[in-house]
Design an enzyme around this catalytic site. Structure first.
Site, PDB file in Angstrom:
ATOM      1  N   GLU A  36      68.397 -61.686 -51.808  1.00 15.44           N
ATOM      2  CA  GLU A  36      68.523 -62.114 -53.211  1.00 15.44           C
ATOM      3  C   GLU A  36      67.175 -62.353 -53.877  1.00 15.44           C
ATOM      4  O   GLU A  36      67.054 -62.201 -55.096  1.00 15.44           O
ATOM      5  CB  GLU A  36      69.368 -63.399 -53.281  1.00 15.44           C
ATOM      6  CG  GLU A  36      68.630 -64.725 -53.053  1.00 15.44           C
ATOM      7  CD  GLU A  36      68.004 -64.864 -51.667  1.00 15.44           C
ATOM      8  OE1 GLU A  36      68.479 -64.182 -50.742  1.00 15.44           O
ATOM      9  OE2 GLU A  36      67.049 -65.633 -51.520  1.00 15.44           O
ATOM     10  N   ASP A  78      69.419 -71.108 -50.566  1.00 17.88           N
ATOM     11  CA  ASP A  78      69.823 -69.765 -50.161  1.00 17.88           C
ATOM     12  C   ASP A  78      70.851 -69.841 -49.030  1.00 17.88           C
ATOM     13  O   ASP A  78      70.501 -69.955 -47.862  1.00 17.88           O
ATOM     14  CB  ASP A  78      68.593 -68.956 -49.707  1.00 17.88           C
ATOM     15  CG  ASP A  78      68.954 -67.521 -49.348  1.00 17.88           C
ATOM     16  OD1 ASP A  78      70.105 -67.114 -49.626  1.00 17.88           O
ATOM     17  OD2 ASP A  78      68.085 -66.818 -48.795  1.00 17.88           O
ATOM     18  N   LYS A 130      59.042 -67.466 -56.219  1.00 20.48           N
ATOM     19  CA  LYS A 130      60.479 -67.328 -55.935  1.00 20.48           C
ATOM     20  C   LYS A 130      61.128 -68.707 -56.046  1.00 20.48           C
ATOM     21  O   LYS A 130      60.689 -69.662 -55.423  1.00 20.48           O
ATOM     22  CB  LYS A 130      60.697 -66.752 -54.526  1.00 20.48           C
ATOM     23  CG  LYS A 130      62.175 -66.723 -54.093  1.00 20.48           C
ATOM     24  CD  LYS A 130      62.399 -66.023 -52.760  1.00 20.48           C
ATOM     25  CE  LYS A 130      63.821 -66.236 -52.241  1.00 20.48           C
ATOM     26  NZ  LYS A 130      64.065 -65.610 -50.928  1.00 20.48           N
ATOM     27  N   LYS A 166      74.742 -66.882 -44.383  1.00 15.12           N
ATOM     28  CA  LYS A 166      73.849 -67.062 -43.239  1.00 15.12           C
ATOM     29  C   LYS A 166      74.546 -67.881 -42.157  1.00 15.12           C
ATOM     30  O   LYS A 166      75.344 -68.758 -42.481  1.00 15.12           O
ATOM     31  CB  LYS A 166      72.606 -67.847 -43.673  1.00 15.12           C
ATOM     32  CG  LYS A 166      71.599 -67.081 -44.500  1.00 15.12           C
ATOM     33  CD  LYS A 166      70.410 -67.982 -44.828  1.00 15.12           C
ATOM     34  CE  LYS A 166      69.412 -67.288 -45.734  1.00 15.12           C
ATOM     35  NZ  LYS A 166      68.691 -66.182 -45.097  1.00 15.12           N
ATOM     36  N   ARG A 175      64.360 -60.771 -53.849  1.00 16.64           N
ATOM     37  CA  ARG A 175      63.753 -59.597 -54.497  1.00 16.64           C
ATOM     38  C   ARG A 175      64.471 -59.244 -55.803  1.00 16.64           C
ATOM     39  O   ARG A 175      63.875 -58.659 -56.693  1.00 16.64           O
ATOM     40  CB  ARG A 175      63.764 -58.422 -53.510  1.00 16.64           C
ATOM     41  CG  ARG A 175      65.121 -57.979 -53.093  1.00 16.64           C
ATOM     42  CD  ARG A 175      65.086 -57.094 -51.856  1.00 16.64           C
ATOM     43  NE  ARG A 175      64.808 -57.868 -50.633  1.00 16.64           N
ATOM     44  CZ  ARG A 175      64.701 -57.329 -49.425  1.00 16.64           C
ATOM     45  NH1 ARG A 175      64.813 -56.030 -49.260  1.00 16.64           N
ATOM     46  NH2 ARG A 175      64.462 -58.087 -48.370  1.00 16.64           N
ATOM     47  N   ASP A 198      63.683 -72.507 -50.081  1.00 13.62           N
ATOM     48  CA  ASP A 198      63.565 -71.143 -50.604  1.00 13.62           C
ATOM     49  C   ASP A 198      63.024 -71.112 -52.040  1.00 13.62           C
ATOM     50  O   ASP A 198      62.951 -70.060 -52.663  1.00 13.62           O
ATOM     51  CB  ASP A 198      64.925 -70.427 -50.509  1.00 13.62           C
ATOM     52  CG  ASP A 198      64.781 -68.937 -50.235  1.00 13.62           C
ATOM     53  OD1 ASP A 198      63.686 -68.516 -49.824  1.00 13.62           O
ATOM     54  OD2 ASP A 198      65.764 -68.209 -50.460  1.00 13.62           O
TER      55      ASP A 198
HETATM   56  N1  BES Z   1      65.008 -66.718 -47.968  1.00 12.16           N
HETATM   57  C1  BES Z   1      65.227 -65.685 -47.029  1.00 12.16           C
HETATM   58  C2  BES Z   1      64.000 -65.384 -46.182  1.00 12.16           C
HETATM   59  C3  BES Z   1      63.524 -66.466 -45.256  1.00 12.16           C
HETATM   60  C4  BES Z   1      63.889 -66.464 -43.924  1.00 12.16           C
HETATM   61  C5  BES Z   1      62.663 -67.450 -45.703  1.00 12.16           C
HETATM   62  C6  BES Z   1      63.434 -67.449 -43.073  1.00 12.16           C
HETATM   63  C7  BES Z   1      62.216 -68.442 -44.851  1.00 12.16           C
HETATM   64  C8  BES Z   1      62.596 -68.430 -43.528  1.00 12.16           C
HETATM   65  C9  BES Z   1      65.616 -64.394 -47.750  1.00 12.16           C
HETATM   66  O1  BES Z   1      66.308 -64.546 -48.925  1.00 12.16           O
HETATM   67  C10 BES Z   1      66.500 -63.631 -46.837  1.00 12.16           C
HETATM   68  O2  BES Z   1      67.574 -64.080 -46.574  1.00 12.16           O
HETATM   69  N2  BES Z   1      66.047 -62.476 -46.390  1.00 12.16           N
HETATM   70  C11 BES Z   1      66.787 -61.639 -45.525  1.00 12.16           C
HETATM   71  C12 BES Z   1      66.718 -60.223 -46.051  1.00 12.16           C
HETATM   72  C13 BES Z   1      67.633 -59.248 -45.386  1.00 12.16           C
HETATM   73  C14 BES Z   1      69.070 -59.582 -45.690  1.00 12.16           C
HETATM   74  C15 BES Z   1      67.281 -57.852 -45.843  1.00 12.16           C
HETATM   75  C16 BES Z   1      66.171 -61.735 -44.139  1.00 12.16           C
HETATM   76  O3  BES Z   1      64.944 -61.824 -44.041  1.00 12.16           O
HETATM   77  O4  BES Z   1      66.910 -61.760 -43.169  1.00 12.16           O
HETATM   78 ZN    ZN Z   2      66.003 -66.309 -49.924  1.00 11.30          ZN
HETATM   79 MN    MN Z   3      68.418 -64.688 -48.596  1.00  8.89          MN
END
Ligand code: BES
Ligand code: ZN
Ligand code: MN
Length: 470
Positions: free
Chosen positions: A324, A245, A240, A252, A326, A263
């Site tokens: 994003e 992000d 990835k 966020k 996925r 990320d």
């Molecule tokens: N990059 C994040 C996941 C992440 C979170 C990595 C904490 C490292 C530490 C990913 O893109 C994300 O934002 N995922 C969301 C998905 C949700 C919106 C379905 C999440 O995990 O909250």
């Molecule tokens: Zn991410």
């Molecule tokens: Mn994200």
């Protein structure tokens, strides 16, 4: 730091000689035994150290007794951790030459010794205006050990790949942009093809490109290829590569965004692996694939409710622009499956849910082939990482059903790591596939075992060993 394999480490001129002691055992140093260590309460507990002077009577100026804990609980992973502790201690004491004299260790420690020393040696201080010299002074320069030179050499290369990945994860997003990752890939000495935005459009990568649209940084799709004659196997590793992000329009909160330069740690791992692959020359074909972009809320950003078409023609309703990773992986998986490889393995900082489930101690692993998953878990165990299997039951897809498209990119709050997994699976075709969610393990906010805070190089040691063992 340099590791020198020598016959007799005790005869080397050094600042510190490190000797080991098991709990309730003796050390290999008569000198240390001669002083009643136990009177001071030093019992050789794991990770404890005890320092003795030698008053100029020995080639080494001091002896550091390193506790290894109970002998029956000792193993190569503990050895690596203990060696890292010893090296850090020696750095604090500003020792330049450190010799190790181990005794009573009943396995070949060459590889994990080397890993522990190099992992401990790591620091990221290129942006400290005063730090470089100051810290360089504190670094151990030479390490003497009795070990197998070939195993040391191999571990040095694996450690270098980890350092490469850690540096990239730690690099601020302002520098580690998609274009920069592409430039780095081109410099690794393996065949590399970079696809720009227009070429990705032609390939039909509607999911990947949508994510990158909100940033003025151009997206780059990176394909590296390491080839050999008559390969025993052909595999593709995908990382990835979200260089930052922000969450996109579903932005966020500040506390969650703070570490999101990490990320692209999956991409960093792939680049780290590809950076040493020629030197390790495994007899398999390895493809390294990264869909690199930023997830930003610029005026062209993709929006909740948008419907995207991925490379395989499947349509995706955007439920949350923060899911994003996925989307970018969907197109990367389609691309990898078209290469006709035997196995596809992706590494991704994909879900906070995986981090909630497993903490920073283990990455989550899922996939469509139990044998591949088991092999990767076993390889991780032997490499100093932990992978833990999470389920990929079809029911996890229920929350991703869409009224208007083939699927949504998020839905159910619960079981987030697995629902991300079943989403990815929709883009996997006719290939053995494993997905490793490194959200918890790729970047540490505080030190853990042999690792300092920051990028950890998650996935590098395990995947390299996996590649070498084919
Ligand atoms: N990059 C994040 C996941 C992440 C979170 C990595 C904490 C490292 C530490 C990913 O893109 C994300 O934002 N995922 C969301 C998905 C949700 C919106 C379905 C999440 O995990 O909250
Ligand atoms: Zn991410
Ligand atoms: Mn994200």
């Amino acid at each position: 730091m340099e590791i020198k394999v020598v016959e007799n480490t005790k005869s080397m001129e050094s600042d510190i000689l490190v000797v080991n002691m098991f709990e309730e055992g003796k050390t290999s140093s008569d000198l240390a035994n001669q002083y009643a260590l136990e009177e001071d309460g030093f019992k050789g507990k794991f990770g404890e150290t005890y320092l003795l002077p030698t008053y100029g009577k020995e080639p080494f100026r001091k002896v550091l007794v390193l506790g290894l804990g109970k002998k029956e609980e000792f193993n190569p992973n503990k050895l690596r951790e203990a060696v890292a502790k010893a090296i850090k201690k020696c750095m604090q004491m500003e020792a330049k030459k450190v010799a190790f004299a181990f005794d009573g260790i009943e396995f070949d420690y060459s590889e994990q010794f080397t890993m522990g020393a190099f992992i401990a040696d790591y620091s990221f201080d290129k942006y400290k205006s005063d730090g470089v010299n100051e810290r360089a002074n504190k670094k151990v320069q030479e390490v003497y050990v009795q070990a197998n030179p070939e195993a040391v050499k191999k571990a040095e290369i694996i450690a270098a790949a980890m350092t490469f990945a850690r540096n990239l994860s730690n690099e601020p997003a302002q520098f580690a942009t998609p274009s920069e990752l592409a430039a780095i890939a081109c410099d690794l000495g393996v065949e590399t093809k970079i696809y720009d935005k227009e070429e990705c459009e032609k390939m039909g990568m509607g999911a990947f490109l949508a994510v990158g649209r909100g940033s003025h940084e151009e997206p780059k799709f990176i394909h590296m290829r390491y080839q050999v004659d008559n390969p025993k196997k052909r595999i593709a590793i995908i990382g990835k590569g979200i260089c930052f992000d922000s969450g996109g329009l579903d932005i966020k909160p500040a506390s969650s965004m703070a570490t999101m330069k990490d990320d692209m740690s999956g991409a960093a791992a792939v680049l780290g692996i590809m950076s040493v692959i020629r030197e390790l020359h495994p007899q398999i074909e390895v493809h390294g694939i990264i869909a690199a972009c930023e997830n930003m809320p610029g005026s062209k950003a993709y929006k909740p409710g948008d419907i995207l078409t991925a490379k395989n023609g499947k349509t995706i309703e955007v439920d949350n622009t923060d899911a994003e990773g996925r989307l970018t992986l969907a197109d990367a998986l389609c691309y990898a499956c078209e290469l006709g490889v035997d196995e596809v393995i992706d590494m991704a900082t994909l879900t906070g849910a995986c981090m909630v489930a497993l903490g920073t101690q283990a990455a989550g692993i899922m996939g469509n082939d139990e044998e591949l998953i088991k092999k990767l878990i076993d390889t991780a165990d032997r490499s100093g990482e932990r992978f833990w299997q999470l389920p990929l039951w079809e029911e996890y897809f229920d929350g991703l059903k869409s009224e208007v498209a083939d699927m949504k990119n998020s839905g159910n709050r619960w079981g987030g790591a697995s629902s991300a997994g079943v989403f990815l699976q929709k883009f996997v075709k006719d290939v053995k596939w494993a997905h490793i969610d490194i959200a918890g393990t790729a970047f540490l906010e505080k030190p853990q075992k042999e690792l300092i805070a920051g990028g950890t190089g998650a996935g590098v040691r395990t995947l390299l060993r996996y590649i070498l063992e084919q």
